[in-house]
Design a protein around this motif. Structure first.
Motif, PDB file in Angstrom:
ATOM      1  N   SER A 164      35.487  51.393  32.259  1.00  0.00           N
ATOM      2  CA  SER A 164      36.965  51.682  32.022  1.00  0.00           C
ATOM      3  C   SER A 164      37.174  51.416  30.537  1.00  0.00           C
ATOM      4  N   PRO A 165      38.357  52.347  30.090  1.00  0.00           N
ATOM      5  CA  PRO A 165      38.746  52.080  28.784  1.00  0.00           C
ATOM      6  C   PRO A 165      40.016  50.846  28.808  1.00  0.00           C
ATOM      7  N   LEU A 166      40.805  50.734  27.823  1.00  0.00           N
ATOM      8  CA  LEU A 166      41.559  49.699  27.847  1.00  0.00           C
ATOM      9  C   LEU A 166      42.883  50.141  28.153  1.00  0.00           C
ATOM     10  N   SER A 167      43.082  51.225  28.812  1.00  0.00           N
ATOM     11  CA  SER A 167      44.598  51.501  28.996  1.00  0.00           C
ATOM     12  C   SER A 167      44.988  50.579  30.090  1.00  0.00           C
ATOM     13  N   SER A 168      46.271  50.238  29.963  1.00  0.00           N
ATOM     14  CA  SER A 168      46.762  49.172  31.316  1.00  0.00           C
ATOM     15  C   SER A 168      46.590  49.966  32.529  1.00  0.00           C
ATOM     16  N   GLU A 169      46.759  51.165  32.931  1.00  0.00           N
ATOM     17  CA  GLU A 169      46.440  51.715  34.116  1.00  0.00           C
ATOM     18  C   GLU A 169      45.178  51.408  34.674  1.00  0.00           C
ATOM     19  N   SER A 170      44.272  51.579  33.630  1.00  0.00           N
ATOM     20  CA  SER A 170      42.622  51.747  34.065  1.00  0.00           C
ATOM     21  C   SER A 170      42.404  50.143  34.338  1.00  0.00           C
ATOM     22  N   ILE A 171      42.784  49.231  33.320  1.00  0.00           N
ATOM     23  CA  ILE A 171      42.451  47.907  33.784  1.00  0.00           C
ATOM     24  C   ILE A 171      43.227  47.597  35.131  1.00  0.00           C
ATOM     25  N   LYS A 172      44.355  47.646  35.219  1.00  0.00           N
ATOM     26  CA  LYS A 172      44.754  47.378  36.541  1.00  0.00           C
ATOM     27  C   LYS A 172      44.172  47.707  37.737  1.00  0.00           C
ATOM     28  N   VAL A 173      43.964  48.892  37.970  1.00  0.00           N
ATOM     29  CA  VAL A 173      43.098  49.677  39.125  1.00  0.00           C
ATOM     30  C   VAL A 173      41.704  49.194  39.099  1.00  0.00           C
ATOM     31  N   SER A 174      40.982  49.165  37.901  1.00  0.00           N
ATOM     32  CA  SER A 174      39.575  48.693  37.912  1.00  0.00           C
ATOM     33  C   SER A 174      39.362  47.306  38.438  1.00  0.00           C
ATOM     34  N   LYS A 175      40.263  46.440  38.075  1.00  0.00           N
ATOM     35  CA  LYS A 175      40.200  45.076  38.531  1.00  0.00           C
ATOM     36  C   LYS A 175      40.380  45.034  39.933  1.00  0.00           C
ATOM     37  N   HIS A 176      41.578  46.015  40.437  1.00  0.00           N
ATOM     38  CA  HIS A 176      41.599  46.059  42.087  1.00  0.00           C
ATOM     39  C   HIS A 176      40.430  46.327  42.779  1.00  0.00           C
ATOM     40  N   ILE A 177      39.752  47.580  42.210  1.00  0.00           N
ATOM     41  CA  ILE A 177      38.558  48.058  42.741  1.00  0.00           C
ATOM     42  C   ILE A 177      37.351  47.268  42.757  1.00  0.00           C
ATOM     43  N   LYS A 178      37.327  46.548  41.830  1.00  0.00           N
ATOM     44  CA  LYS A 178      35.942  45.210  41.508  1.00  0.00           C
ATOM     45  C   LYS A 178      36.301  44.260  42.393  1.00  0.00           C
ATOM     46  N   GLN A 179      37.784  43.794  42.792  1.00  0.00           N
ATOM     47  CA  GLN A 179      37.872  42.825  43.791  1.00  0.00           C
ATOM     48  C   GLN A 179      37.535  43.389  45.219  1.00  0.00           C
ATOM     49  N   LEU A 180      37.776  44.685  45.490  1.00  0.00           N
ATOM     50  CA  LEU A 180      37.615  45.210  47.001  1.00  0.00           C
ATOM     51  C   LEU A 180      36.056  45.581  47.142  1.00  0.00           C
ATOM     52  N   ILE A 181      35.119  45.688  45.987  1.00  0.00           N
ATOM     53  CA  ILE A 181      34.004  45.972  46.297  1.00  0.00           C
ATOM     54  C   ILE A 181      33.458  44.387  46.241  1.00  0.00           C
ATOM     55  N   GLU A 182      33.774  43.534  45.748  1.00  0.00           N
ATOM     56  CA  GLU A 182      33.041  42.144  45.940  1.00  0.00           C
ATOM     57  C   GLU A 182      33.456  41.718  47.150  1.00  0.00           C
ATOM     58  N   GLN A 183      34.466  41.900  47.864  1.00  0.00           N
ATOM     59  CA  GLN A 183      35.207  41.348  49.179  1.00  0.00           C
ATOM     60  C   GLN A 183      34.645  42.254  50.202  1.00  0.00           C
ATOM     61  N   SER A 184      34.127  43.594  50.179  1.00  0.00           N
ATOM     62  CA  SER A 184      34.006  44.537  50.922  1.00  0.00           C
ATOM     63  C   SER A 184      33.397  43.883  52.167  1.00  0.00           C
ATOM     64  N   ALA A 185      34.107  44.282  53.316  1.00  0.00           N
ATOM     65  CA  ALA A 185      33.586  44.012  54.855  1.00  0.00           C
ATOM     66  C   ALA A 185      32.433  44.915  55.050  1.00  0.00           C
ATOM     67  N   VAL A 186      32.435  46.338  54.421  1.00  0.00           N
ATOM     68  CA  VAL A 186      31.289  47.142  54.772  1.00  0.00           C
ATOM     69  C   VAL A 186      30.077  46.631  54.253  1.00  0.00           C
ATOM     70  N   ALA A 187      30.072  46.163  53.217  1.00  0.00           N
ATOM     71  CA  ALA A 187      28.885  45.658  52.429  1.00  0.00           C
ATOM     72  C   ALA A 187      28.422  44.364  53.088  1.00  0.00           C
ATOM     73  N   LYS A 188      29.386  43.372  53.482  1.00  0.00           N
ATOM     74  CA  LYS A 188      28.923  42.289  54.333  1.00  0.00           C
ATOM     75  C   LYS A 188      28.329  42.673  55.585  1.00  0.00           C
ATOM     76  N   ALA A 189      28.816  43.902  56.177  1.00  0.00           N
ATOM     77  CA  ALA A 189      28.254  43.899  57.546  1.00  0.00           C
ATOM     78  C   ALA A 189      26.664  44.513  57.403  1.00  0.00           C
ATOM     79  N   LEU A 190      26.657  44.882  56.235  1.00  0.00           N
ATOM     80  CA  LEU A 190      25.117  45.818  55.709  1.00  0.00           C
ATOM     81  C   LEU A 190      24.204  44.625  55.047  1.00  0.00           C
ATOM     82  N   GLY A 191      24.972  43.079  55.136  1.00  0.00           N
ATOM     83  CA  GLY A 191      23.989  42.488  54.560  1.00  0.00           C
ATOM     84  C   GLY A 191      23.927  42.353  53.057  1.00  0.00           C
ATOM     85  N   LYS A 192      24.979  42.960  52.193  1.00  0.00           N
ATOM     86  CA  LYS A 192      25.139  43.318  50.856  1.00  0.00           C
ATOM     87  C   LYS A 192      25.929  42.188  49.900  1.00  0.00           C
TER      88      LYS A 192
END
Length: 564
Positions: free
Chosen positions: A177-205
């Motif tokens: 990610s660059p340091l543009s406000s838009e990229s920061i905002k969305v990257s943080k959101h995507i990061k949270q989605l990945i870390e809390q992913s139900a799909v990943a948990k269902a696969l034991g990841k």
């Protein structure tokens, strides 16, 4: 087998190039690696390897899009993964295979027609089992290509493909990610989605996310910048990395890992990132190469050839074990420049490595002439040894001297002051220690401590500020004769208007003005530039006749020089 996805919310941050460099890095380290171009709407991962003998996709080469569509249409296993993979011809015999699964024939109109047929809703409906299909896709890669690593170049944005690449397939995600406000905002959101992913948990990841701040200028204060970025992206500093702007990349893209000498700063950025992924990177190839070099060193009569071998190893394997070998080798060769270069490369990857700290510290402590930049670097490693109480007395004095030179007065005093009362130290160590302690104490406003140390320091070693304090201390103790002798000795070698004022006052009290005048004449012989302030200083001290005498002789001397 481990799967790592390179993802970015927007393009233009060097994601694909970083993925290609990482895959090449793994192949160099002896790991069988498969690189997957999952950016189906904007493919081109194969182009990153065009520098390798004009590498390009064969005209009949199928790719990932064909494989997925085959499953979508037939609802059966598309078969062998080898039909959509090809080997990248790395120009080195010492690498493991690097396989590429391209998106497909993306330069043809047919490719984009196929792309419109892709139906993600169907693929992940009850009629198809998209999750199982992509898990089977990875299983075939592991079985057929015997891969150690799969590196995925993901689609940008918030899309179905990005979701598959970041939440289902990987064990780890590298998010650029660059340091543009838009990229920061969305990257943080995507990061949270990945870390809390139900799909990943269902696969034991439990998918770990590393954040890479990309294509920003390298700041002067890197540590403060890193702390700020950790706060911005809400991540731990062990999971934050940088790919700083590279002027060469702005003109032409290239695989820096293929030629580490092409841009050492960029290679260093990449290697820090790659090593920070905490992978169990292969050491078999590296150890074997290091052992071979060690054997050749024992029996070789040509150190030049051994040096070539070491430098070739560094170029082939940018890795901590190799940097350590190079550091040790150039220490034996007494090549300080290269020793420090590889020592710092090692510390960039392993900041607390004690061997690198020790060797670098010794190289700086043994050199008397360091520029300011080297002194600041030296402090970074020497301080670690001081904190661990691993410096001997002589090294501690040298360290304090370096600290004083870069105006770290408080730290310098803390290092050297404990040595001042050590009765077991020889004078050639204790006197310099007291001298540094007295100077730094004076800088810190601790006049009483400086005054206590001064009597043990030979007057000829005292500088201007200390000699002034020494004279005043002797006067306060009633030793006017000693004060005058100290001032007179100093004046013979160095001009200081304050000391002349002190000496003049004492000379008149002791009726020893003639001795002072002789000392000033001795100084004047070596003082080739005598400006008006020098003569005015003498007049202000009641030495007007001496001032006129020296001014007149100086005028005659300069006139004689002009005649010649």
């Amino acid at each position: 087998m481990k799967t790592i996805t390179f993802y970015s919310y927007k393009g233009g941050v060097g994601r694909t190039l970083a993925a290609a460099n990482f895959a090449l890095y793994l192949a160099k380290l002896g790991r069988k690696t498969v690189l997957v171009d999952f950016d189906l709407e904007a493919p081109g991962l194969d182009a990153k390897f065009a520098q390798f003998s004009g590498f390009e996709l064969p005209a009949d080469q199928k790719g990932l899009l064909d494989y997925i569509l085959d499953y979508q249409e037939q609802n059966t296993d598309p078969g062998s993964i080898e039909q959509i993979s090809l080997q990248v011809p790395i120009p080195s015999k010492k690498t493991s295979p690097l396989w590429l699964i391209p998106a497909g024939q993306y330069l043809s109109n047919e490719y984009y027609r196929k792309l419109t047929e892709l139906d993600w809703n169907l693929l992940f409906s009850k009629k198809r089992d998209g999750v199982a299909f992509f898990q089977q896709f990875l299983a075939r890669i592991e079985k057929e290509l015997q891969a150690d690593f799969v590196i995925i170049d993901s689609r940008t944005g918030i899309t179905e493909i990005a979701g598959i690449c970041t939440q289902q397939l990987p064990d780890e995600v590298v998010m650029l990610s660059p340091l543009s406000s838009e990229s920061i905002k969305v990257s943080k959101h995507i990061k949270q989605l990945i870390e809390q992913s139900a799909v990943a948990k269902a696969l034991g990841k439990s998918i770990d996310v590393k954040v890479v701040v990309s294509r920003v200028p390298k700041p002067k204060d890197l540590e403060s910048f890193k702390q700020r970025c950790c706060q911005i992206f809400e991540t731990d500093e062990t999971k934050l990395f940088f790919l700083f702007s590279c002027e060469n990349l702005e003109q032409e893209e290239f695989l820096a890992i293929a030629d580490p000498d092409s841009n050492k700063e960029l290679v260093s950025n990449y290697v820090r990132l790659f090593y920070g992924l905490n992978l169990e990177l292969s050491s078999e190839n590296i150890r074997a190469e290091i052992e071979q070099i060690g054997s050749r060193l024992l029996f070789s009569s040509s150190l030049e050839k051994s040096e070539e071998d070491v430098l070739e190893l560094v170029a082939l394997y940018p890795h901590p074990d190799v940097y350590r070998t190079a550091m040790r080798f150039f220490r034996l060769r007494e090549n300080t420049e290269k020793l420090r270069s590889f020592g710092w490369e090692l510390l960039e990857l392993l900041p607390t490595d004690q061997e690198a700290q020790q060797i670098l510290a010794e190289s700086y402590l043994s050199e008397r002439k360091l520029d300011k930049q080297d002194k600041k670097k030296a402090v970074r490693v020497i301080d670690s040894l001081w904190q661990r109480e691993e410096l001997n007395s002589e090294q501690a004095v040298r360290y304090a001297d370096i600290l004083e030179d870069i105006e770290e007065y408080s730290k310098s005093f803390d290092v050297v002051f404990p040595l001042c009362d050590d009765q077991e130290l020889d004078d050639d160590i204790q006197i310099p220690a007291k001298l540094i302690a007295a100077r730094t104490a004076l800088k810190l406003g601790q006049t009483e401590i400086a005054a206590r140390l001064i009597p043990d320091i030979p007057p000829k070693q005292l500088g201007g500020s200390l000699i002034f304090l020494a004279i005043e201390t002797l006067k306060d103790n009633g030793d006017l004769e000693g004060a005058f002798e100290s001032a007179k000795q100093f004046i013979r070698r160095e001009y200081n208007p304050t000391v002349i004022e002190q000496a003049a006052s004492l000379a008149y009290q002791l009726n020893r003005v003639k001795e002072l005048e002789d000392a000033i004449r001795s100084l004047a012989k070596f003082r080739t530039l005598k400006d008006e302030s020098f003569y005015q200083n003498l007049k202000d001290c009641g030495l007007s006749e001496l001032a006129r005498e020296l001014q007149k002789s100086s005028y005659k001397y300069s006139s004689g020089q002009n005649i010649k």
